[in-house]
Motif scaffolding. Structure first.
Motif, PDB file in Angstrom:
ATOM      1  N   ILE A   1       0.823  -1.163   0.227  1.00 34.41           N
ATOM      2  CA  ILE A   1       0.105  -0.111   0.033  1.00 34.41           C
ATOM      3  C   ILE A   1       0.968   1.111   0.016  1.00 34.41           C
ATOM      4  CG2 ILE A   1      -1.588   1.353   1.206  1.00 34.41           C
ATOM      5  CD1 ILE A   1      -3.070  -0.934   0.040  1.00 34.41           C
ATOM      6  N   GLU A   2       1.896   1.149   0.622  1.00 32.06           N
ATOM      7  CA  GLU A   2       2.895   2.646   0.950  1.00 32.06           C
ATOM      8  C   GLU A   2       3.547   2.745  -0.521  1.00 32.06           C
ATOM      9  OE1 GLU A   2       1.964   0.373   4.696  1.00 32.06           O
ATOM     10  OE2 GLU A   2       3.089  -0.262   2.827  1.00 32.06           O
ATOM     11  N   GLN A   3       3.495   2.084  -1.398  1.00 33.12           N
ATOM     12  CA  GLN A   3       4.222   2.226  -2.693  1.00 33.12           C
ATOM     13  C   GLN A   3       3.211   2.550  -3.839  1.00 33.12           C
ATOM     14  OE1 GLN A   3       6.207  -1.667  -2.622  1.00 33.12           O
ATOM     15  NE2 GLN A   3       8.156  -0.707  -2.953  1.00 33.12           N
ATOM     16  N   MET A   4       2.157   2.489  -3.500  1.00 30.43           N
ATOM     17  CA  MET A   4       1.020   2.643  -4.512  1.00 30.43           C
ATOM     18  C   MET A   4       0.968   3.863  -5.148  1.00 30.43           C
ATOM     19  SD  MET A   4      -2.332   0.210  -3.724  1.00 30.43           S
ATOM     20  CE  MET A   4      -1.993  -1.577  -3.435  1.00 30.43           C
TER      21      MET A   4
ATOM     22  N   ILE B   1      -8.493  -0.664 -12.516  1.00 31.82           N
ATOM     23  CA  ILE B   1      -9.328  -1.567 -11.826  1.00 31.82           C
ATOM     24  C   ILE B   1      -8.718  -1.534 -10.486  1.00 31.82           C
ATOM     25  CG2 ILE B   1     -10.397  -3.951 -11.444  1.00 31.82           C
ATOM     26  CD1 ILE B   1     -10.236  -4.204 -14.426  1.00 31.82           C
ATOM     27  N   ALA B   2      -9.272  -1.330  -9.354  1.00 30.80           N
ATOM     28  CA  ALA B   2      -8.782  -1.310  -7.934  1.00 30.80           C
ATOM     29  C   ALA B   2      -9.271  -2.687  -7.605  1.00 30.80           C
ATOM     30  CB  ALA B   2      -9.164  -0.273  -7.250  1.00 30.80           C
ATOM     31  N   ALA B   3      -8.339  -3.656  -7.069  1.00 32.63           N
ATOM     32  CA  ALA B   3      -8.624  -4.731  -6.681  1.00 32.63           C
ATOM     33  C   ALA B   3      -9.299  -5.084  -5.125  1.00 32.63           C
ATOM     34  CB  ALA B   3      -7.228  -6.030  -6.907  1.00 32.63           C
ATOM     35  N   SER B   4      -9.097  -4.110  -4.657  1.00 35.89           N
ATOM     36  CA  SER B   4      -9.783  -4.140  -3.069  1.00 35.89           C
ATOM     37  C   SER B   4     -10.196  -2.636  -2.659  1.00 35.89           C
ATOM     38  CB  SER B   4      -8.774  -4.886  -2.119  1.00 35.89           C
ATOM     39  OG  SER B   4      -7.579  -3.894  -1.981  1.00 35.89           O
ATOM     40  N   ASP B   5     -10.754  -2.527  -1.582  1.00 41.20           N
ATOM     41  CA  ASP B   5     -11.164  -1.326  -1.263  1.00 41.20           C
ATOM     42  C   ASP B   5      -9.795  -0.427  -0.826  1.00 41.20           C
ATOM     43  OD1 ASP B   5     -10.527  -3.025   1.108  1.00 41.20           O
ATOM     44  OD2 ASP B   5     -12.288  -2.228   2.378  1.00 41.20           O
ATOM     45  N   ARG B   6      -9.064  -1.201  -0.205  1.00 45.47           N
ATOM     46  CA  ARG B   6      -7.594  -0.225   0.327  1.00 45.47           C
ATOM     47  C   ARG B   6      -7.013   0.233  -0.809  1.00 45.47           C
ATOM     48  NH1 ARG B   6      -3.870  -2.644   4.429  1.00 45.47           N
ATOM     49  NH2 ARG B   6      -3.363  -0.388   4.685  1.00 45.47           N
ATOM     50  N   VAL B   7      -6.898  -0.437  -2.074  1.00 44.18           N
ATOM     51  CA  VAL B   7      -6.488   0.049  -3.253  1.00 44.18           C
ATOM     52  C   VAL B   7      -6.895   1.199  -3.620  1.00 44.18           C
ATOM     53  CG1 VAL B   7      -5.682  -0.506  -5.660  1.00 44.18           C
ATOM     54  CG2 VAL B   7      -5.329  -2.350  -3.799  1.00 44.18           C
TER      55      VAL B   7
ATOM     56  N   ILE C   1      -8.818   3.277  -2.204  1.00 43.33           N
ATOM     57  CA  ILE C   1      -8.519   4.657  -1.336  1.00 43.33           C
ATOM     58  C   ILE C   1      -7.197   5.212  -1.887  1.00 43.33           C
ATOM     59  CG2 ILE C   1      -7.650   5.561   0.664  1.00 43.33           C
ATOM     60  CD1 ILE C   1      -9.765   3.332   1.994  1.00 43.33           C
ATOM     61  N   GLU C   2      -6.132   4.601  -2.372  1.00 41.91           N
ATOM     62  CA  GLU C   2      -4.805   5.090  -2.871  1.00 41.91           C
ATOM     63  C   GLU C   2      -5.126   5.796  -4.266  1.00 41.91           C
ATOM     64  OE1 GLU C   2      -2.247   5.160  -0.919  1.00 41.91           O
ATOM     65  OE2 GLU C   2      -3.593   4.501   0.705  1.00 41.91           O
ATOM     66  N   VAL C   3      -5.941   4.991  -4.783  1.00 45.37           N
ATOM     67  CA  VAL C   3      -6.160   5.382  -6.475  1.00 45.37           C
ATOM     68  C   VAL C   3      -7.112   6.754  -6.260  1.00 45.37           C
ATOM     69  CG1 VAL C   3      -7.445   5.075  -8.454  1.00 45.37           C
ATOM     70  CG2 VAL C   3      -6.322   3.299  -7.423  1.00 45.37           C
TER      71      VAL C   3
ATOM     72  N   VAL D   1     -17.781  -0.641  -1.214  1.00 45.93           N
ATOM     73  CA  VAL D   1     -17.569   0.265  -0.079  1.00 45.93           C
ATOM     74  C   VAL D   1     -18.684   1.034   0.340  1.00 45.93           C
ATOM     75  CG1 VAL D   1     -15.068   0.398  -0.201  1.00 45.93           C
ATOM     76  CG2 VAL D   1     -16.569   1.976  -1.456  1.00 45.93           C
ATOM     77  N   PRO D   2     -18.945   1.281   1.712  1.00 49.23           N
ATOM     78  CA  PRO D   2     -20.186   2.234   2.118  1.00 49.23           C
ATOM     79  C   PRO D   2     -20.456   3.387   1.532  1.00 49.23           C
ATOM     80  CG  PRO D   2     -18.471   2.080   3.982  1.00 49.23           C
ATOM     81  CD  PRO D   2     -18.090   0.980   2.575  1.00 49.23           C
ATOM     82  N   TYR D   3     -19.362   4.255   1.016  1.00 53.30           N
ATOM     83  CA  TYR D   3     -19.306   5.453   0.215  1.00 53.30           C
ATOM     84  C   TYR D   3     -19.458   5.398  -1.104  1.00 53.30           C
ATOM     85  CZ  TYR D   3     -14.246   4.553  -0.184  1.00 53.30           C
ATOM     86  OH  TYR D   3     -13.259   4.080  -0.387  1.00 53.30           O
ATOM     87  N   ALA D   4     -19.784   4.166  -1.701  1.00 54.76           N
ATOM     88  CA  ALA D   4     -19.680   4.120  -3.266  1.00 54.76           C
ATOM     89  C   ALA D   4     -21.148   4.818  -3.697  1.00 54.76           C
ATOM     90  CB  ALA D   4     -19.606   2.621  -3.433  1.00 54.76           C
ATOM     91  N   SER D   5     -22.015   4.684  -3.106  1.00 54.44           N
ATOM     92  CA  SER D   5     -23.242   5.250  -3.818  1.00 54.44           C
ATOM     93  C   SER D   5     -23.483   6.759  -3.366  1.00 54.44           C
ATOM     94  CB  SER D   5     -24.557   4.592  -3.212  1.00 54.44           C
ATOM     95  OG  SER D   5     -24.579   4.771  -1.832  1.00 54.44           O
TER      96      SER D   5
END
Length: 345
Positions: free
Chosen positions: A224-227, A245-251, A253-255, A278-282
């Protein structure tokens, strides 16, 4: 104050002590819905608390299960944990939740601690680097279920998303909206984390099916620190990605953070699709297109398989890996449109 006993509950509910005992042990099939509700009401009304120690000695069980999650920061993980806890609570089980922080050594410590506490079973999001310990648990017939990930060579029931199909959904929705230069970003695959590897594989297959080239520079799997650094490198390419394509919710956030810093217009400068809702998607601006996982159904199946093992029943499915289909939630972040002018400032 006089301690409330099982006899008091039975008398208050107008049922036998054995019926209350069946209720406390989760054997609801032996009673009607009306009887179950009467017992529930009496337990609440009398503030009855079962003697857990006595039950453990009688049944040779601690009525406790462990959940070891690889990283509790993932929204998917917290949803699974919540659902599993609620399901086991109905059967009178307590739950101990441990967070391994993606560290195999920490996971090992938690497994050893939970077994020392004689929990009745463990649901693990495996880090992948404790093969000897998983094998030992299997040899001891210790109840165990893997969640979200699997380990090759072990016959341990694993509950997973159909990751390749999820990645294919993400690619297809981008291609259908006119995107061709599509990148994929995941967290590190150093430890052979199953969903990350499978999502990359599904992404590659989907590109080829759509007549698009697989470009290595568009596939990034880093910590994550290198994204942010890797995103910047990709966007310095002569032909930079027009979608990711962000492969997860944490990815994801970085994008999104990178897009904000660079004042990129989403989706016209950069289209985004995320795997995992993610809960904020909508209500994010623009709303985020995601592929969600059926967390309740996955938790139910994990609980079912662990309970079967705890009860010593040989009814486990023949298929070691049980997969669930993802659901595409089409919103705005993948669409090329002149009507969408969302720029982070």
């Amino acid at each position: 104050m006089k301690k409330v006993t099982i006899s008091d509950v039975a008398k208050h509910a107008g049922v036998s002590k054995s019926t209350v005992s069946q209720y406390l042990n989760g054997r609801y099939e032996y009673m009607s819905e009306r009887t179950r509700k009467k017992i529930e009401f009496s337990i609440r009304e009398l503030k009855y608390r079962p003697n857990i120690v006595a039950r453990s000695l009688t049944k040779k069980t601690t009525y406790t299960i462990g959940i070891i999650v690889a990283n509790i920061l993932h929204y998917f993980s917290t949803q699974i944990i919540r659902n599993i806890e609620q399901l086991f609570n109905k059967y009178g089980f307590h739950t101990i939740v441990c967070n391994a922080d993606d560290e195999p050594a920490k996971e090992r410590q938690y497994i050893e601690m939970l077994m020392a506490k004689q929990v009745d079973g463990i649901i693990i999001f495996p880090t992948g680097d404790n093969l000897d310990l998983y094998q030992q648990m299997k040899k001891l017939h210790f109840p165990i279920v893997f969640m979200d990930r699997t380990i090759e060579g072990l016959k341990i029931p694993s509950i997973m998303l159909h990751n390749e199909k999820a990645a294919e959904m993400a690619v297809n929705v981008l291609v259908d909206n006119g995107h061709e230069r599509i990148a994929m970003m995941t967290a590190s695959i150093v430890h052979n984390i199953t969903p990350r590897i499978e999502r990359i594989e599904g992404y590659k297959k989907a590109l080829l099916k759509n007549g698009l080239n697989v470009r290595d520079e568009y596939i990034q799997s880093v910590d994550i620190e290198q994204m942010k650094e890797r995103l910047h490198t990709m966007f310095q390419l002569k032909e930079r990605p027009e979608a990711i394509i962000a492969a997860s919710d944490r990815v994801l956030i970085e994008v999104l953070n990178y897009a904000k810093e660079q004042q990129l217009n989403i989706p016209n400068d950069l289209a985004i699709v995320a795997i995992d809702d993610v809960p904020y998607a909508s209500f994010f601006t623009p709303t985020l297109t995601t592929v969600s996982q059926p967390t309740l159904q996955m938790a139910e199946k994990a609980a079912e398989l662990l309970l079967l093992q705890i009860k010593g029943e040989e009814k486990l499915p023949r298929e070691r890996i049980i997969r669930f289909e993802g659901q595409l939630n089409e919103r705005e972040s993948h669409k090329k449109s002149k009507d969408l002018h969302h720029v982070f400032r």
